[in-house]
Design a protein around this motif. Structure first.
Motif, mmCIF file in Angstrom:
data_model
loop_
_atom_site.group_PDB
_atom_site.id
_atom_site.type_symbol
_atom_site.label_atom_id
_atom_site.label_comp_id
_atom_site.label_asym_id
_atom_site.label_seq_id
_atom_site.Cartn_x
_atom_site.Cartn_y
_atom_site.Cartn_z
ATOM 1 N N GLU A 1 -41.154 36.045 -38.826
ATOM 2 C CA GLU A 1 -41.051 37.152 -39.233
ATOM 3 C C GLU A 1 -42.220 37.589 -40.349
ATOM 4 O O GLU A 1 -42.386 38.949 -40.407
ATOM 5 N N LYS A 2 -42.777 36.755 -40.866
ATOM 6 C CA LYS A 2 -43.765 37.206 -41.926
ATOM 7 C C LYS A 2 -45.174 37.116 -41.217
ATOM 8 O O LYS A 2 -46.217 37.417 -42.091
ATOM 9 N N SER A 3 -45.239 36.702 -39.935
ATOM 10 C CA SER A 3 -46.747 36.690 -39.714
ATOM 11 C C SER A 3 -47.010 37.601 -38.429
ATOM 12 O O SER A 3 -45.807 38.185 -37.819
ATOM 13 N N ASP A 4 -48.039 37.878 -37.976
ATOM 14 C CA ASP A 4 -48.248 39.071 -36.988
ATOM 15 C C ASP A 4 -48.625 38.010 -35.642
ATOM 16 O O ASP A 4 -48.956 38.728 -34.746
ATOM 17 N N GLY A 5 -48.793 36.796 -35.645
ATOM 18 C CA GLY A 5 -49.192 35.826 -34.467
ATOM 19 C C GLY A 5 -48.731 34.546 -34.765
ATOM 20 O O GLY A 5 -48.817 34.075 -36.111
ATOM 21 N N LEU A 6 -48.917 33.798 -33.983
ATOM 22 C CA LEU A 6 -49.005 32.110 -34.030
ATOM 23 C C LEU A 6 -50.109 31.546 -33.338
ATOM 24 O O LEU A 6 -50.434 31.813 -32.130
ATOM 25 N N LEU A 7 -50.439 30.607 -33.814
ATOM 26 C CA LEU A 7 -51.588 29.675 -33.315
ATOM 27 C C LEU A 7 -50.817 28.001 -33.116
ATOM 28 O O LEU A 7 -50.582 27.823 -34.437
ATOM 29 N N MET A 8 -50.838 27.611 -32.197
ATOM 30 C CA MET A 8 -50.062 26.362 -32.090
ATOM 31 C C MET A 8 -51.040 25.486 -31.406
ATOM 32 O O MET A 8 -51.449 25.640 -30.336
ATOM 33 N N LEU A 9 -51.122 24.060 -32.025
ATOM 34 C CA LEU A 9 -51.580 22.696 -30.921
ATOM 35 C C LEU A 9 -50.300 22.354 -30.348
ATOM 36 O O LEU A 9 -49.524 21.727 -31.021
ATOM 37 N N TYR A 10 -49.830 22.823 -29.181
ATOM 38 C CA TYR A 10 -48.800 22.452 -28.549
ATOM 39 C C TYR A 10 -49.111 22.453 -26.947
ATOM 40 O O TYR A 10 -49.638 23.429 -26.299
ATOM 41 N N ASP A 11 -48.447 21.559 -26.358
ATOM 42 C CA ASP A 11 -48.505 21.450 -24.664
ATOM 43 C C ASP A 11 -47.070 21.366 -24.223
ATOM 44 O O ASP A 11 -46.871 20.316 -24.799
#
Length: 185
Positions: free
Chosen positions: A128-138
Motif C-alpha cells: 500500500e505504501k509503494s508504487d511498485g515491487l522489485l523481488m528476487l523471486y522465482d
C-alpha cells in the motif's frame, strides 16, 4: 514511480550462509541493473523491511548508487521491533551498518515479535505504501517471498502496481555477463 519496495529470498533459501558469499555480487548486480533505470526516471525511495539477504544487499546497492543518484533514499520499515534479536553477531553488525546509513527507520508494529500476522501486516503495508515491487523471486522455487508476491499480484488486479521479478534465469545471465567481461571477449 516514487517509492519502490524490494524484497526476496533470505540467505539460507539461496544456500548462502555468509554476507560476502561470492553469489551476493551477482545478486547485487541484478538489483543494480533494475534500479538504475528507475532512479534515472525519478525513483525517490527504496523500501525494505531489513531482512537478511536480498533486502540488505539491496540497501548496499542503494548506498552505492548515491554517487550517481544522491537523492535516492532508503527506508527500513521492520515488521516488529528488534527483529535482529536472534541473529548472529556478524548479521547484527551488517544490519546495524545498514540502519546507520538509512534515511528513515520505523516498525509496522511497535512491539517485539508475537505472531506471523506481523509479517502479513508488513507485507500489506509495503504494497500500500509503494508504487511498485522489485523481488528476487522465482516461481519455480517457492520460499518466504511467496506471500508478498501473491499479495502484490492480488493488489495488482485492482491497482496499477508494477511487479518486476529477478529470477534465477536473470541471475544466470548476470553471471555469464560478468564472466564475459572478465575473459575480455
Amino acid at each position: 514511480m516514487k517509492v519502490l519496495a524490494i524484497s526476496g529470498y533470505k540467505p539460507f533459501e539461496l544456500g548462502v550462509f555468509k554476507k560476502d558469499h561470492p553469489s551476493h555480487l551477482f545478486i547485487m548486480a541484478a538489483i543494480k541493473k533494475s534500479l538504475i533505470p528507475m532512479a534515472e526516471e525519478g525513483l525517490e525511495w527504496v523500501l525494505i523491511s531489513g531482512q537478511l539477504g536480498v533486502e540488505l544487499w539491496a540497501a548496499e546497492v542503494v548506498f552505492d548508487l548515491h554517487k550517481d543518484f544522491p537523492d535516492l533514499k532508503l527506508a527500513v520499515i521492520t515488521p516488529f521491533l528488534d527483529q535482529e534479536m536472534s541473529w548472529n553477531e556478524n548479521n547484527k553488525e551488517w544490519y546495524q551498518s545498514v540502519l546507520a546509513k538509512a534515511d528513515f527507520i520505523d516498525s509496522v508494529t511497535k512491539k517485539g515479535y508475537e505472531k506471523p500476522w506481523q509479517f502479513r501486516l508488513k507485507n500489506q503495508f509495503f504494497i500500500e505504501k509503494s508504487d511498485g515491487l522489485l523481488m528476487l523471486y522465482d516461481q519455480e522455487k517457492e520460499g518466504s517471498p511467496k506471500y508478498l508476491y501473491e499479495l502484490a499480484l492480488n493488489y495488482q488486479k485492482k491497482h496499477s502496481y508494477p511487479i518486476e521479478l529477478i529470477t534465477f534465469y536473470d541471475l544466470q545471465m548476470i553471471v555469464e555477463e560478468e564472466q564475459l567481461k572478465r575473459s575480455d571477449f
